[in-house]
Design a protein around this motif. Structure first.
Motif, mmCIF file in Angstrom:
data_model
loop_
_atom_site.group_PDB
_atom_site.id
_atom_site.type_symbol
_atom_site.label_atom_id
_atom_site.label_comp_id
_atom_site.label_asym_id
_atom_site.label_seq_id
_atom_site.Cartn_x
_atom_site.Cartn_y
_atom_site.Cartn_z
ATOM 1 N N ALA A 25 -6.266 5.765 41.796
ATOM 2 C CA ALA A 25 -7.043 6.609 41.501
ATOM 3 C C ALA A 25 -8.100 6.462 40.514
ATOM 4 N N VAL A 26 -7.062 5.642 39.203
ATOM 5 C CA VAL A 26 -7.420 5.932 37.350
ATOM 6 C C VAL A 26 -8.386 4.575 37.704
ATOM 7 N N LYS A 27 -8.381 3.641 38.095
ATOM 8 C CA LYS A 27 -9.278 2.043 38.802
ATOM 9 C C LYS A 27 -10.799 3.070 39.416
ATOM 10 N N VAL A 28 -10.555 4.050 39.707
ATOM 11 C CA VAL A 28 -12.193 4.057 41.096
ATOM 12 C C VAL A 28 -12.216 5.397 39.958
ATOM 13 N N VAL A 29 -12.167 6.514 38.913
ATOM 14 C CA VAL A 29 -12.824 7.144 37.943
ATOM 15 C C VAL A 29 -13.192 6.823 36.614
ATOM 16 N N SER A 30 -12.132 5.337 36.001
ATOM 17 C CA SER A 30 -12.211 5.005 34.637
ATOM 18 C C SER A 30 -13.634 4.347 34.592
ATOM 19 N N GLY A 31 -13.946 2.603 35.680
ATOM 20 C CA GLY A 31 -15.054 1.717 34.982
ATOM 21 C C GLY A 31 -14.811 0.992 34.808
ATOM 22 N N ASN A 32 -13.466 1.010 34.051
ATOM 23 C CA ASN A 32 -12.541 -0.274 33.843
ATOM 24 C C ASN A 32 -12.644 -0.925 32.552
ATOM 25 N N ILE A 33 -13.407 0.162 31.458
ATOM 26 C CA ILE A 33 -15.001 -0.874 30.239
ATOM 27 C C ILE A 33 -13.385 -1.704 29.440
ATOM 28 N N LEU A 34 -13.550 -2.935 29.379
ATOM 29 C CA LEU A 34 -12.378 -3.574 28.284
ATOM 30 C C LEU A 34 -12.910 -2.508 26.803
ATOM 31 N N GLY A 35 -11.392 -2.038 26.489
ATOM 32 C CA GLY A 35 -11.054 -1.392 25.067
ATOM 33 C C GLY A 35 -11.568 -0.081 25.298
ATOM 34 N N GLU A 36 -12.381 0.806 26.348
ATOM 35 C CA GLU A 36 -12.299 2.316 26.404
ATOM 36 C C GLU A 36 -11.458 2.855 27.474
ATOM 37 N N THR A 37 -11.889 2.215 28.579
ATOM 38 C CA THR A 37 -11.491 2.983 29.159
ATOM 39 C C THR A 37 -10.363 2.177 30.791
ATOM 40 N N ARG A 38 -10.145 0.791 30.065
ATOM 41 C CA ARG A 38 -9.076 0.234 30.950
ATOM 42 C C ARG A 38 -7.813 0.694 30.456
ATOM 43 N N THR A 39 -7.038 1.144 31.220
ATOM 44 C CA THR A 39 -5.790 1.432 30.869
ATOM 45 C C THR A 39 -4.437 0.294 31.271
ATOM 46 N N ALA A 40 -3.113 0.592 30.531
ATOM 47 C CA ALA A 40 -2.073 -0.661 30.965
ATOM 48 C C ALA A 40 -2.578 -1.126 32.359
ATOM 49 N N THR A 41 -2.213 -0.140 33.205
ATOM 50 C CA THR A 41 -2.330 -0.572 34.421
ATOM 51 C C THR A 41 -3.566 -1.896 35.288
ATOM 52 N N LEU A 42 -4.501 -0.880 34.784
ATOM 53 C CA LEU A 42 -5.383 -1.458 35.060
ATOM 54 C C LEU A 42 -5.564 -3.277 34.573
ATOM 55 N N ALA A 43 -5.237 -3.093 33.090
ATOM 56 C CA ALA A 43 -4.695 -5.305 31.965
ATOM 57 C C ALA A 43 -3.970 -5.673 33.030
ATOM 58 N N VAL A 44 -3.120 -4.561 32.876
ATOM 59 C CA VAL A 44 -2.057 -5.549 34.552
ATOM 60 C C VAL A 44 -2.466 -6.590 35.348
ATOM 61 N N GLU A 45 -3.339 -5.938 36.478
ATOM 62 C CA GLU A 45 -4.465 -6.415 37.442
ATOM 63 C C GLU A 45 -5.251 -7.423 36.722
ATOM 64 N N GLU A 46 -6.022 -7.230 35.494
ATOM 65 C CA GLU A 46 -7.024 -7.673 35.447
ATOM 66 C C GLU A 46 -6.465 -9.416 35.163
ATOM 67 N N LYS A 47 -5.410 -9.203 34.273
ATOM 68 C CA LYS A 47 -5.035 -10.645 33.304
ATOM 69 C C LYS A 47 -4.199 -10.976 34.729
ATOM 70 N N TYR A 48 -3.691 -10.482 35.276
ATOM 71 C CA TYR A 48 -2.667 -11.515 37.038
ATOM 72 C C TYR A 48 -3.838 -11.812 37.688
ATOM 73 N N LEU A 49 -5.420 -11.468 37.768
ATOM 74 C CA LEU A 49 -6.020 -11.661 38.851
ATOM 75 C C LEU A 49 -6.993 -12.906 37.514
ATOM 76 N N ASN A 50 -7.188 -12.966 36.301
ATOM 77 C CA ASN A 50 -7.705 -13.931 35.368
ATOM 78 C C ASN A 50 -6.659 -15.382 35.335
ATOM 79 N N PHE A 51 -5.137 -15.277 36.058
ATOM 80 C CA PHE A 51 -4.061 -16.181 35.334
ATOM 81 C C PHE A 51 -3.308 -15.868 34.807
ATOM 82 N N ASP A 52 -3.699 -15.246 33.621
ATOM 83 C CA ASP A 52 -2.546 -15.160 32.683
ATOM 84 C C ASP A 52 -1.059 -13.667 33.401
#
Lengths: 274, 328
Positions: free
Chosen positions: A215-242
Motif C-alpha cells: 500500500a505504501v509503495k503505491v501512495v508514497s511515490g518512493n522519492i529518495l530521502g523524502e517518501t522512501r520508507t525502510a521497506t521500500l529501501a530494502v526492495e530498492e537495494k535488493y534490485l540494485n544488487f546491494d
C-alpha cells in the motif's frame, strides 16, 4: 506447575513434534537466521554503512514516524470501536463488524490504489481541493500514514473485542454505583481490565505497520530521502544488487518487531508471577 | 419513608417486568424482595439503584426525588450476585474505590478501609487480589466496598445466590448481625423463602411484575394474602376444600372426627426425623401430602394401606381452595 498432568506419549506425539519443528524451521527460523548471518557477513560494516547514510536515516525515520502515528491512531480508534461494538446495539452493527475485517482480506496494493482514487492530487475525489489548500496527501507523509493505518486497522479491535465480551459490564456498573463517572470508570476499571489485549493489539499493529510495503509503495511515490520508507529501501537495494544493504535494513526491521514481542513477553511473565 | 416507589412500570418489548409498583420501605430496616425468577424483583432493585430506568413512575430516596438521578448521584451501595470484584485491584483498593473517587485524604481512606475490613473479617487479606479469595470472602469484600461510601441505602441482588449451601447460611446469619450493627436501610433480592423468612424484618413478595403482599415474616407465613404467597412461602396441600401446610394436617386412624376426609395411605417416605405420607382420597382429588415426625407415625401405627381420616389442625393457617386451582 510442578504437578502438571502429563499425557502418555506414543509415537504419534513424536512424529507430530518433528513435523511442527521441521515446518517452523524451514519456513521461519532458518530464513530469518540467514538474514542475520548475511547482515553480519563482514562484521558490522553493512549495518554501519546503512546507519551512516543520510537517505537511509530518513527512510528509517519515516518508517518509524508512519508506524508510530498509525499505531496511535488505530489504538484510540480500535478501543473506541470495540466498546461501541460490544456495549451497544444499533442497526448495521454486523455490517460494520464485517467491514472492519476488510483491511485484512484486501490486498495492500488495492488499498493503495483506492487511497489514490480518493486523495490523489490530480484527479482524486477531493485530493485536488485538499492540495489547493496546501495539504498534499498522496506522495507525502499523510498518505503513507493513512495507508499504514488502513492495513493495520482491525488488529487492536480483534484483540480487544473478545476480552470486552468476556469482561461483561458488572464491574463497570459497580464502579458507577460507587460514584465513578463514565470517564473515571473507563480509566480505572475498563482500561486496566483490557490492558493486555490492548498491548498485544498495539504490538501486532506496530509490527504490521513497520513491515507494510504494498500500500505504501503505491501512495508514497518512493522519492529518495523524502517518501522512501525502510521497506521500500530494502526492495530498492535488493534490485540494485546491494544485497548486503538490503539484508541490513531487513535485519533492523525484524529486530524491532522481535524486540516488541520480547518486551511484552517479559512484562507478561513478570505480571503473572505477582 | 426511606424509599418510596410509586407507580413504577417497566417493559422489555412485550414482556411486562414491573406493572405499576407502589411500595414504601421504612428507614433502617432489612427488607427482602422475594419471588420466583423472572418475577421482576431484580428489575425493581436495579430501578431503585438507578442502574435501570423505569418507563413510568417515581423513586424517592430519603425525601429526594431520585427518578432522574444517575446511579453515581444516588449514593446507594449495590452488591451483585457475582460480586463484580475489581479483579486488577487488591482487596483494600477495591474497598477504597468509592472513597478515592470522592477524593478523600489518603489518611481518611486508609482508616476507613481498615475499619471496614475489620468489620467484614478480611483484615489479613487486604493485599490479596480478589482471585485469591473464596466466594464468600469476595462477597464480604463487595459488601465492605459498598458500605465504604456510607450509602443511604444498601441494595443486594441475590447476594448469596452463587455460594454453596453452608457458606450461604453463614453469610445469611452474618448479614443479619451486620445489619444490627450498622443499621443502614437494606434491601435484598432473593428467591429463597427460607433466606427471606430468616433474615428480613419485612418481606415484599413480588410475582409477575406485581406486589402480592408486604409484611413481616410472621404475617406472611400466618396470614398469606393469597394462594400464591401461601404456596411460595412453604409447601401446601389440599384437604377437602381447605388449603393447609402438610405438617398442619391431623391424622386419625379411626372414624368419628367431624368433617374429616377419608383416605388410604398410598406411600410413606422417611427423610431423617420426618415422614412424608401420600394419602389417596376418594374421588379424583389429588393425593394429600402429610408430614409428621417419625415417632408420631409410629404411635399411629401407620403403614401403606392404612385407612386414615384427615382434618386441618386447629389453629393452622388455612385458605379456601379454589376448586379448579392446580396445587403448586
Amino acid at each position: 506447575m510442578a504437578e502438571r498432568h502429563r499425557y502418555p506419549k506414543g509415537p504419534t506425539t513424536y512424529v507430530l513434534r518433528a513435523l511442527v519443528v521441521a515446518y517452523l524451521a524451514l519456513l521461519v527460523a532458518w530464513p530469518v537466521a540467514l538474514v542475520v548471518t548475511n547482515t553480519f557477513e563482514h562484521g558490522d560494516e553493512a549495518l554501519r554503512t546503512i546507519l551512516e547514510d543520510p537517505d537511509m536515516q530518513a527512510a528509517l525515520r519515516l518508517t518509524a514516524v508512519a508506524a508510530v502515528v498509525a499505531t496511535a491512531i488505530n489504538t484510540v480508534f480500535g478501543v473506541s470501536v470495540s466498546l461501541l461494538l460490544v456495549r451497544n446495539q444499533f442497526p448495521g452493527k454486523r455490517a460494520l463488524s464485517a467491514l472492519l475485517d476488510l483491511p485484512l482480506s484486501v490486498s495492500p496494493i488495492v488499498v493503495g490504489l483506492a487511497l489514490v482514487l480518493v486523495y490523489g492530487g490530480r484527479n482524486g475525489w477531493f485530493g485536488p481541493s485538499l492540495e489547493e489548500s496546501g495539504f498534499q496527501v498522496i506522495f507525502s507523509t499523510p498518505g503513507i500514514i493513512m495507508a499504514t493505518a488502513f492495513v493495520s486497522l482491525p488488529l487492536v479491535i480483534r484483540e480487544v473485542v473478545p476480552v470486552l465480551q468476556e469482561l461483561g459490564t458488572e464491574q463497570e456498573q459497580a464502579a458507577q454505583s460507587l460514584g465513578a463517572s463514565g470517564w473515571q470508570t473507563f480509566w480505572r476499571i475498563t482500561l486496566p481490565s483490557i490492558k493486555w489485549a490492548v498491548i498485544y493489539g498495539v504490538v501486532l499493529t506496530l509490527a504490521r505497520s513497520l513491515g507494510e510495503f504494498g500500500a505504501v509503495k503505491v501512495v508514497s511515490g518512493n522519492i529518495l530521502g523524502e517518501t522512501r520508507t525502510a521497506t521500500l529501501a530494502v526492495e530498492e537495494k535488493y534490485l540494485n544488487f546491494d544485497q548486503e544493504g538490503a539484508y541490513a535494513i531487513a535485519f533492523l526491521l525484524a529486530s524491532v518487531s522481535v524486540l516488541a514481542i520480547l518486551v511484552v513477553f517479559v512484562l507478561r511473565s513478570r505480571e503473572a508471577r505477582r | 419513608m426511606s424509599i418510596d416507589v410509586s407507580g413504577v412500570s417497566k417493559r422489555y418489548g412485550d414482556f411486562v417486568a414491573l406493572d405499576n409498583i407502589n411500595l414504601t420501605l421504612p428507614t433502617g430496616q432489612l427488607t427482602a424482595l422475594l419471588g420466583p425468577s423472572g418475577g421482576g424483583k431484580t428489575t425493581l432493585l436495579r430501578i431503585i439503584a438507578g442502574l435501570e430506568t423505569p418507563d413510568g413512575g417515581s423513586v424517592v430516596i430519603e425525601g429526594n426525588d431520585a427518578t432522574r438521578l444517575p446511579v453515581q448521584k444516588r449514593n446507594v451501595g449495590f452488591v451483585f450476585q457475582h460480586y463484580a470484584a475489581f479483579k486488577h485491584l487488591s482487596v483494600a483498593r477495591n474497598v477504597a474505590f468509592g472513597l478515592e473517587i470522592r477524593k478523600r485524604s489518603k489518611a481518611d481512606v486508609k482508616a476507613k478501609v481498615e475499619e471496614l475490613l475489620a468489620l467484614v473479617h478480611l483484615s489479613q487479606f487486604a493485599d490479596r487480589l480478589p482471585s485469591q479469595l473464596s466466594g464468600g470472602q469476595r462477597q464480604r469484600m463487595a459488601l465492605a466496598r459498598a458500605l465504604a461510601i456510607e450509602p443511604t441505602v444498601l441494595l443486594l441482588d441475590e447476594p448469596f445466590g452463587a455460594l454453596d449451601a453452608k457458606v450461604r447460611k453463614e453469610l445469611r446469619d452474618w448479614l443479619r448481625r451486620l445489619h444490627d450493627e450498622v443499621h443502614v436501610t437494606t434491601v435484598f433480592v432473593t428467591h429463597d423463602q427460607e433466606e427471606a423468612l430468616e433474615v428480613a424484618d419485612e418481606i415484599v413478595v413480588i410475582n409477575e411484575g406485581r406486589v402480592e403482599q408486604v409484611g413481616t415474616p410472621d404475617q406472611l407465613y400466618d396470614q398469606p394474602a393469597n394462594d400464591f404467597v401461601m404456596g411460595f412461602l412453604g409447601e401446601v396441600t389440599t384437604v377437602g376444600d381447605v388449603r393447609v401446610r402438610p405438617h398442619d394436617v391431623e391424622v386419625a386412624v379411626a372414624p368419628g372426627v367431624p368433617g374429616a376426609v377419608t383416605g388410604t395411605v398410598r406411600r410413606m417416605l422417611r427423610i431423617g426425623f420426618e415422614v412424608r405420607i401420600s394419602v389417596a382420597t376418594e374421588g379424583d382429588a389429588p393425593d394429600v401430602t402429610v408430614v409428621m415426625t417419625r415417632t408420631h407415625a409410629r404411635q399411629l401405627e401407620l403403614a401403606e394401606g392404612t385407612r386414615v381420616w384427615l382434618t386441618p389442625a386447629a389453629g393452622a393457617t388455612t385458605m379456601a381452595a379454589a376448586r379448579d386451582a392446580v396445587p403448586a
